[in-house]
Design a protein around this motif. Structure first.
Motif, PDB file in Angstrom:
ATOM      1  N   ARG A   1       0.845  -1.200   0.000  1.00  0.00           N
ATOM      2  CA  ARG A   1       0.000   0.000   0.000  1.00  0.00           C
ATOM      3  C   ARG A   1       0.885   1.257   0.000  1.00  0.00           C
ATOM      4  NH1 ARG A   1      -2.484  -0.002   4.970  1.00  0.00           N
ATOM      5  NH2 ARG A   1      -3.192  -2.059   4.383  1.00  0.00           N
ATOM      6  N   PHE A   2       1.950   1.242   0.844  1.00  0.00           N
ATOM      7  CA  PHE A   2       2.875   2.374   0.901  1.00  0.00           C
ATOM      8  C   PHE A   2       3.573   2.561  -0.440  1.00  0.00           C
ATOM      9  CE2 PHE A   2       7.287   3.795   1.622  1.00  0.00           C
ATOM     10  CZ  PHE A   2       7.021   5.080   2.055  1.00  0.00           C
ATOM     11  N   LEU A   3       4.028   1.464  -1.050  1.00  0.00           N
ATOM     12  CA  LEU A   3       4.703   1.545  -2.342  1.00  0.00           C
ATOM     13  C   LEU A   3       3.772   2.067  -3.428  1.00  0.00           C
ATOM     14  CD1 LEU A   3       7.266   0.984  -3.941  1.00  0.00           C
ATOM     15  CD2 LEU A   3       6.440  -1.345  -4.297  1.00  0.00           C
ATOM     16  N   ARG A   4       2.530   1.642  -3.426  1.00  0.00           N
ATOM     17  CA  ARG A   4       1.558   2.106  -4.418  1.00  0.00           C
ATOM     18  C   ARG A   4       1.331   3.608  -4.269  1.00  0.00           C
ATOM     19  NH1 ARG A   4      -3.714   2.582  -3.784  1.00  0.00           N
ATOM     20  NH2 ARG A   4      -3.799   1.162  -2.030  1.00  0.00           N
ATOM     21  N   ARG A   5       1.188   4.081  -3.061  1.00  0.00           N
ATOM     22  CA  ARG A   5       1.001   5.529  -2.827  1.00  0.00           C
ATOM     23  C   ARG A   5       2.247   6.313  -3.207  1.00  0.00           C
ATOM     24  NH1 ARG A   5      -2.171   4.985   2.907  1.00  0.00           N
ATOM     25  NH2 ARG A   5      -4.150   4.335   2.006  1.00  0.00           N
TER      26      ARG A   5
END
Length: 102
Positions: free
Chosen positions: A19-23
């Protein structure tokens, strides 16, 4: 890890790191798009700037032909085919200096 297309509805939850990488990728994409738009805007503004005032006509001594032209705040210079740099006063148009190129 297999996950159905349904995502969290079917029991699969996105890991926090993913999720952090996608954001992070989304923010980076937005910043890069903004940067490209800014660079294009600066180029357009630069090319739309008014051209400097040039003399209407210029008589070169000895029938020389101009090869290039440059200017400063209160002078302009012409490089001739005779390998000379002729520096003229911007206000009066009078020849101020002649520099011979070796």
């Amino acid at each position: 890890m297999d996950h159905p297309d349904g995502g969290e509805e079917n029991g699969w939850t996105e890991p926090a790191n993913l999720r952090f990488l996608r954001r992070l990728v989304t923010v980076l994409t937005a910043v890069m798009i903004g940067g490209v738009i800014l660079i294009i805007a600066l180029i357009v503004m630069r090319f739309n700037a008014p051209a400097p005032d040039l003399p209407d006509q210029l008589t070169l001594p000895g029938g020389a032909s101009a090869v290039s032209f440059t200017q400063g705040p209160d002078w302009y210079a012409v490089v001739t085919d005779a390998d000379e740099i002729l520096i003229f006063d911007r206000v009066t148009g009078q020849l101020k200096q002649t520099v011979t190129i070796d």
